[in-house]
Design a protein around this motif. Structure first.
Motif, PDB file in Angstrom:
ATOM      1  N   GLY A 233       8.089  33.409  30.026  1.00  0.00           N
ATOM      2  CA  GLY A 233       9.266  34.205  30.472  1.00  0.00           C
ATOM      3  C   GLY A 233      10.553  33.456  30.302  1.00  0.00           C
ATOM      4  N   ASP A 234      11.457  34.305  30.328  1.00  0.00           N
ATOM      5  CA  ASP A 234      12.888  33.924  30.042  1.00  0.00           C
ATOM      6  C   ASP A 234      13.171  33.191  31.429  1.00  0.00           C
ATOM      7  N   GLY A 235      12.900  33.434  32.704  1.00  0.00           N
ATOM      8  CA  GLY A 235      13.150  32.505  33.887  1.00  0.00           C
ATOM      9  C   GLY A 235      12.842  31.205  33.794  1.00  0.00           C
ATOM     10  N   THR A 236      11.536  31.021  33.138  1.00  0.00           N
ATOM     11  CA  THR A 236      10.896  29.682  33.195  1.00  0.00           C
ATOM     12  C   THR A 236      11.815  28.918  32.281  1.00  0.00           C
TER      13      THR A 236
ATOM     14  N   ASN B 137      15.087  29.416  31.378  1.00  0.00           N
ATOM     15  CA  ASN B 137      16.385  29.202  32.048  1.00  0.00           C
ATOM     16  C   ASN B 137      16.249  28.064  32.901  1.00  0.00           C
ATOM     17  N   VAL B 138      15.168  27.835  33.778  1.00  0.00           N
ATOM     18  CA  VAL B 138      15.090  26.966  34.876  1.00  0.00           C
ATOM     19  C   VAL B 138      15.153  25.469  33.857  1.00  0.00           C
TER      20      VAL B 138
ATOM     21  N   ARG C 214      18.432  24.529  32.551  1.00  0.00           N
ATOM     22  CA  ARG C 214      19.264  24.028  33.669  1.00  0.00           C
ATOM     23  C   ARG C 214      19.037  22.707  34.237  1.00  0.00           C
TER      24      ARG C 214
END
Length: 228
Positions: free
Chosen positions: A190-193, A195-196, A199
């Motif tokens: 997923g995109d969230g993974t 993005n983390v 960062r």
């Protein structure tokens, strides 16, 4: 798109012939004929090497070389009929890697280009280094120079793999889908993974994580590692 070679030459017949010859022998080559064409090329493409003429109509290849050195460290080989030692010295002092004098056969020119590309590819495979960041792929180490000294930076194995992939494809926009497939080897990540992890990498390697210098977000497309 990434090319092996970009020819910047205002003699269109020679430039087109050289590009056709290089492509015939497996060196992916693009050609532009002036200053503006080169600028436009670098907005959407990258090249591992450039053949740059000094005389570009009313413009100078020397000035273009200075501008290019703000964007890329890819080898620049000057190609010119000029014979003055002053021109050769200037070309090398402003960031050129070699000076090839015309006339030169396409066979000899191709051989020189292949040698430099091979050397450049080897250095790229080993890692990345500039005045602030050093990454060693084989040793899997990262150092940043936040003070007067080099200090180690820590990443997880997956984060190091992600950073390495971005560096190996430096100055190219890489889609999230490509990162999922090549780094995670799982297109359903997923995109969230992602993005983390981006960062965390920025926090480890960026001079200012809030204003990234290396790992830049290209909105709607993905990410790009900007090599200095």
């Amino acid at each position: 798109m990434r090319y092996d070679c970009l020819i910047v030459e205002d003699e269109t017949m020679f430039a087109d012939s050289a590009a056709e010859y290089f492509n015939l022998f497996g060196v992916r080559t693009a050609v532009v004929y002036d200053f503006a064409g080169c600028r436009s090329f670098w907005e959407v493409h990258t090249a591992d090497l450039m053949l740059l003429d000094i005389n570009l109509g009313e413009e100078s290849g020397f000035a273009l070389c200075r501008e290019l050195r703000e964007k890329t460290q890819a080898p620049i080989l000057f190609l010119s009929a000029r014979t003055s030692d002053d021109d050769k010295i200037l070309a090398l002092n402003i960031g050129g890697d070699d000076y090839i004098q015309k006339p030169c056969s396409l066979g000899v020119l191709l051989a020189k280009v292949k040698v430099v590309l091979k050397r450049y590819a080897k250095s790229t495979e080993e890692g990345y280094a500039d005045e602030f960041l050093r990454v060693d792929f084989s040793a899997k180490t990262i150092c940043v120079k936040r003070t007067a000294f080099w200090n180690p930076a820590k990443l997880t194995a997956l984060e190091f793999k992600l950073l390495s992939y971005l560096i190996k494809n430096k100055n190219r926009v890489i889609s999230k889908q490509e990162l999922f497939e090549k780094v995670w080897e799982d297109q359903f990540t997923g995109d969230g993974t992602l993005n983390v992890h981006i960062r965390k990498i920025r926090e480890a390697v960026e001079p200012d994580p809030g204003s990234p210098r290396y790992i830049v977000t290209v909105w709607g497309d993905g990410y790009k590692f900007c090599a200095t």
